[in-house]
Design an enzyme around this catalytic site. Structure first.
Site, PDB file in Angstrom:
ATOM      1  N   LYS A  35      -4.235   1.233  -6.203  1.00 49.39           N
ATOM      2  CA  LYS A  35      -4.776   2.095  -7.267  1.00 49.39           C
ATOM      3  C   LYS A  35      -4.484   3.570  -6.968  1.00 49.39           C
ATOM      4  CE  LYS A  35      -8.512  -1.087  -8.478  1.00 49.39           C
ATOM      5  NZ  LYS A  35      -7.687  -1.835  -9.361  1.00 49.39           N
ATOM      6  N   CYS A  36      -3.273   3.833  -6.542  1.00 50.05           N
ATOM      7  CA  CYS A  36      -2.857   5.169  -6.107  1.00 50.05           C
ATOM      8  C   CYS A  36      -1.736   5.651  -7.028  1.00 50.05           C
ATOM      9  CB  CYS A  36      -2.365   5.052  -4.653  1.00 50.05           C
ATOM     10  SG  CYS A  36      -1.594   6.516  -3.961  1.00 50.05           S
ATOM     11  N   GLY A  37      -1.596   6.953  -7.135  1.00 46.08           N
ATOM     12  CA  GLY A  37      -0.493   7.498  -7.911  1.00 46.08           C
ATOM     13  C   GLY A  37       0.866   7.098  -7.357  1.00 46.08           C
TER      14      GLY A  37
END
Length: 164
Positions: A35-37
């Site tokens: 759930k990271c850029g």
């Protein structure tokens, strides 16, 4: 002298993986988050995996939830997310810590071996990458923002190098 082959870790399915089994292969070890850029890097990591695995590259992902809680799911949820969204076929491991008192021994070792003014001794964010030569002696560290395709030149160099 300690080498990467002296370590063991648990896969996302809870099976022990002995890094001794990777002697003679080039390893790309990455702390990941779903759930990271930077999560779209899974696509590039899988592309490297598919392109170079038959030549001797092994990609291994270690999920980590230490950076802004960006990998909160269970090991099976994380693995399913990676397969469904990015077609990941490379080995995903059990979620670990990469910094602090509970840091996994592999990451303690990798940080120690690649300590520099640029990187210091801590992992700063998700998708820090470590490329390890076939003989386990040379380790290169890449920043989280370094895209997987930017590692190709070094991967090729490590794949072409002969072991002693």
């Amino acid at each position: 002298m300690t080498k990467i082959y002296d370590f063991k870790a648990l896969t996302s399915k809870g099976k022990e993986l002995d890094f001794k089994d990777f002697e003679g292969r080039v390893l790309l070890i990455v702390n990941t988050a779903s759930k990271c850029g930077l999560t779209p890097q899974f696509e590039g990591l899988e592309k490297l995996n598919r392109q170079y695995r038959d030549q001797g590259l092994t990609v291994i992902g270690f999920p980590c939830n230490q950076f802004a809680n960006q990998d909160p799911g269970s090991d099976s949820e994380i693995e399913g997310f990676c397969q469904l969204n990015y077609g990941v076929t490379f080995q995903m491991m059990k979620k670990i810590d990469v910094n602090g008192d509970d840091a996994h021994p592999i990451f303690i070792y990798l940080k120690k071996e690649t300590r520099s003014l640029l990187f210091g001794s801590r992992i700063k964010w998700n998708f820090t990458k470590f490329l390890i030569s076939r003989d386990g002696n040379t380790i290169k560290r890449y920043a989280p923002t370094t895209k997987p395709e930017k590692l190709e030149k070094d991967i090729n160099s490590f794949l072409q190098a002969k072991t002693e």
